[in-house]
Design an enzyme around this catalytic site. Structure first.
Site, PDB file in Angstrom:
ATOM      1  N   ALA A  15       0.853  -1.335  -0.038  1.00  0.00           N
ATOM      2  CA  ALA A  15      -0.138   0.176  -0.101  1.00  0.00           C
ATOM      3  C   ALA A  15       0.640   1.324  -0.117  1.00  0.00           C
ATOM      4  CB  ALA A  15      -0.898  -0.083   1.333  1.00  0.00           C
ATOM      5  N   ASN A  91      -2.110  -7.159  -2.594  1.00  0.00           N
ATOM      6  CA  ASN A  91      -1.692  -6.432  -3.843  1.00  0.00           C
ATOM      7  C   ASN A  91      -0.173  -6.604  -3.887  1.00  0.00           C
ATOM      8  OD1 ASN A  91      -1.731  -3.907  -5.708  1.00  0.00           O
ATOM      9  ND2 ASN A  91      -0.505  -3.394  -3.873  1.00  0.00           N
ATOM     10  N   ASN A 150       3.165 -13.954 -20.863  1.00  0.00           N
ATOM     11  CA  ASN A 150       4.119 -12.884 -21.657  1.00  0.00           C
ATOM     12  C   ASN A 150       5.571 -13.236 -21.629  1.00  0.00           C
ATOM     13  OD1 ASN A 150       4.110  -9.959 -22.296  1.00  0.00           O
ATOM     14  ND2 ASN A 150       4.625  -9.388 -20.445  1.00  0.00           N
ATOM     15  N   TYR A 156       6.708 -14.790 -13.219  1.00  0.00           N
ATOM     16  CA  TYR A 156       5.452 -13.832 -12.883  1.00  0.00           C
ATOM     17  C   TYR A 156       4.128 -14.320 -13.464  1.00  0.00           C
ATOM     18  CZ  TYR A 156       3.066  -9.079 -12.575  1.00  0.00           C
ATOM     19  OH  TYR A 156       2.164  -8.402 -12.312  1.00  0.00           O
TER      20      TYR A 156
HETATM   21  P1  NAI Z   1       4.603  -1.365  -7.476  1.00  0.00           P
HETATM   22  O1  NAI Z   1       6.115  -2.143  -7.638  1.00  0.00           O
HETATM   23  O2  NAI Z   1       4.360   0.092  -7.969  1.00  0.00           O
HETATM   24  O3  NAI Z   1       4.374  -1.435  -6.029  1.00  0.00           O
HETATM   25  C1  NAI Z   1       4.286  -2.870  -5.294  1.00  0.00           C
HETATM   26  C2  NAI Z   1       4.011  -2.677  -3.833  1.00  0.00           C
HETATM   27  O4  NAI Z   1       4.276  -3.856  -3.286  1.00  0.00           O
HETATM   28  C3  NAI Z   1       4.908  -1.714  -3.201  1.00  0.00           C
HETATM   29  O5  NAI Z   1       4.115  -1.091  -2.209  1.00  0.00           O
HETATM   30  C4  NAI Z   1       5.824  -2.276  -2.744  1.00  0.00           C
HETATM   31  O6  NAI Z   1       6.625  -1.781  -1.458  1.00  0.00           O
HETATM   32  C5  NAI Z   1       5.353  -3.751  -2.118  1.00  0.00           C
HETATM   33  N1  NAI Z   1       5.965  -4.825  -2.025  1.00  0.00           N
HETATM   34  C6  NAI Z   1       6.824  -5.575  -2.896  1.00  0.00           C
HETATM   35  N2  NAI Z   1       7.338  -6.447  -2.325  1.00  0.00           N
HETATM   36  C7  NAI Z   1       7.042  -6.472  -1.060  1.00  0.00           C
HETATM   37  C8  NAI Z   1       7.528  -7.365   0.121  1.00  0.00           C
HETATM   38  N3  NAI Z   1       8.417  -8.368   0.044  1.00  0.00           N
HETATM   39  N4  NAI Z   1       6.768  -6.998   1.428  1.00  0.00           N
HETATM   40  C9  NAI Z   1       5.913  -6.014   1.529  1.00  0.00           C
HETATM   41  N5  NAI Z   1       5.521  -5.343   0.426  1.00  0.00           N
HETATM   42  C10 NAI Z   1       6.246  -5.545  -0.914  1.00  0.00           C
HETATM   43  O7  NAI Z   1       3.551  -2.195  -8.232  1.00  0.00           O
HETATM   44  P2  NAI Z   1       2.112  -2.214  -8.813  1.00  0.00           P
HETATM   45  O8  NAI Z   1       2.275  -1.841 -10.317  1.00  0.00           O
HETATM   46  O9  NAI Z   1       1.535  -0.989  -7.991  1.00  0.00           O
HETATM   47  O10 NAI Z   1       1.665  -3.551  -8.738  1.00  0.00           O
HETATM   48  C11 NAI Z   1       0.602  -3.838  -7.605  1.00  0.00           C
HETATM   49  C12 NAI Z   1       0.038  -5.270  -8.053  1.00  0.00           C
HETATM   50  O11 NAI Z   1      -0.598  -5.227  -9.309  1.00  0.00           O
HETATM   51  C13 NAI Z   1       1.224  -6.330  -7.986  1.00  0.00           C
HETATM   52  O12 NAI Z   1       0.509  -7.607  -7.625  1.00  0.00           O
HETATM   53  C14 NAI Z   1       1.286  -6.414  -9.582  1.00  0.00           C
HETATM   54  O13 NAI Z   1       1.920  -7.700 -10.110  1.00  0.00           O
HETATM   55  C15 NAI Z   1       0.081  -6.303 -10.035  1.00  0.00           C
HETATM   56  N6  NAI Z   1      -0.157  -5.686 -11.536  1.00  0.00           N
HETATM   57  C16 NAI Z   1       0.602  -4.513 -11.911  1.00  0.00           C
HETATM   58  C17 NAI Z   1       0.431  -4.385 -13.274  1.00  0.00           C
HETATM   59  C18 NAI Z   1       1.003  -2.909 -13.651  1.00  0.00           C
HETATM   60  O14 NAI Z   1       1.001  -2.711 -15.008  1.00  0.00           O
HETATM   61  N7  NAI Z   1       1.379  -2.112 -12.981  1.00  0.00           N
HETATM   62  C19 NAI Z   1      -0.061  -5.196 -14.261  1.00  0.00           C
HETATM   63  C20 NAI Z   1      -0.684  -6.354 -13.628  1.00  0.00           C
HETATM   64  C21 NAI Z   1      -0.519  -6.641 -12.351  1.00  0.00           C
END
Ligand code: NAI
Length: 249
Positions: A15, A91, A150, A156
């Site tokens: 978040a 998320n 992909n 992933y």
């Molecule tokens: P982002 O990289 O901008 O944010 C990811 C969040 O997860 C951050 O708050 C980060 O601190 C947290 N995080 C990662 N590893 C962590 C860990 N070990 N412990 C605690 N927190 C952790 O990613 P985004 O783009 O906001 O993605 C959110 C979700 O949506 C993910 O599950 C991603 O796979 C999915 N998603 C995103 C897409 C995109 O185009 N941005 C497309 C399809 C799915």
């Protein structure tokens, strides 16, 4: 309509930024108390402040979701503190892209640990308080990669495809307990995760998207917020794809 009198508690991983921060704001705007979870306490506090400024209720909780004991402990402490836990939004997610021939064991294992294993750990820990409250909403973030594959994302895509089968199973196991479980599968969304991609890849993604643009985090958050709402009580075991039409055949 709801006859709910007490404020529901939502636990949201990842978040601190991107889609997760948007989800937290949208769910808080629905009147939920949101527990913001990620590793970076300072960034979480910024999101918490903006929710408070908008009149919402939030707390931050720094936790590495790859650490099973820490994640279980976080969920248990929230359920104990509030004497309930109603909504879980898994998320947080990572990418470690590489073509399969070059993909290392570490790249595969790390993605599975954060994107899949943590979802299993969090859901299992959250089910007891949800069952006690006789109400629950679980939303797990998938991806179009998990639906259609992909190149460069075997790890992933595998993790996100597994989340779909996992979530559908929870939906069936928990239906009698009034707990729903659904997946929201985003397409290409403008966040830090996609910011690192070369401009040519972004352009290709837009070209393959009928709406001809990348999505915005708030467009994913709106779908997640609906699935956690009182009104979504008859929706379970579904994958809601929010991708500008990218996977439309
Ligand atoms: P982002 O990289 O901008 O944010 C990811 C969040 O997860 C951050 O708050 C980060 O601190 C947290 N995080 C990662 N590893 C962590 C860990 N070990 N412990 C605690 N927190 C952790 O990613 P985004 O783009 O906001 O993605 C959110 C979700 O949506 C993910 O599950 C991603 O796979 C999915 N998603 C995103 C897409 C995109 O185009 N941005 C497309 C399809 C799915």
């Amino acid at each position: 309509m709801s006859d709910q009198t007490e404020q529901r508690i939502a636990f949201i991983t990842g978040a601190s930024r991107g889609i997760g921060a948007s989800i937290a704001k949208a769910v808080a705007a629905q009147g939920r108390h949101v527990v913001l979870v990620a590793r970076n306490a300072d960034k979480l506090d910024e999101v918490k402040q903006s929710i408070s400024d908008a009149g919402g209720s939030a707390q931050s909780l720094a936790c590495d979701i790859g650490d099973q004991a820490a994640l279980e402990g976080a969920i248990e402490s929230v359920a104990k503190e509030h004497k309930r836990l109603d909504i879980l939004i898994n998320n947080a997610g990572i990418t470690r892209d590489n073509l399969l021939l070059r993909m290392t064991d570490e790249e595969f294992d790390e993605v599975i640990a954060v994107n899949l294993r943590s979802v299993f750990v969090a859901c299992r820990a959250a089910l007891r308080p949800m069952m006690r409250g006789k109400w629950g909403r679980i939303v797990n973030l998938g991806s179009v990669s998990g639906l259609v594959g992909n190149p460069g994302q075997a790890n992933y895509a595998a993790s996100k495809a597994a989340v779909v089968g996992f979530t559908k199973t929870i939906a069936k196991e928990m239906a009698a307990k009034n707990v729903t479980a659904n997946v929201v599968a985003p397409g290409f969304i403008e966040t830090d995760m996609t910011d690192v991609l070369p401009e040519s890849v972004k352009q290709l993604a837009k070209d393959h998207t009928p709406l001809k643009r990348m999505g915005q985090p708030h467009e994913i958050a709106a779908a997640v917020a609906f699935l956690t709402s009182e009104d979504a009580g008859y929706v379970t075991g579904q994958v809601l794809t929010v991708d500008g039409g990218m996977t439309t055949v």
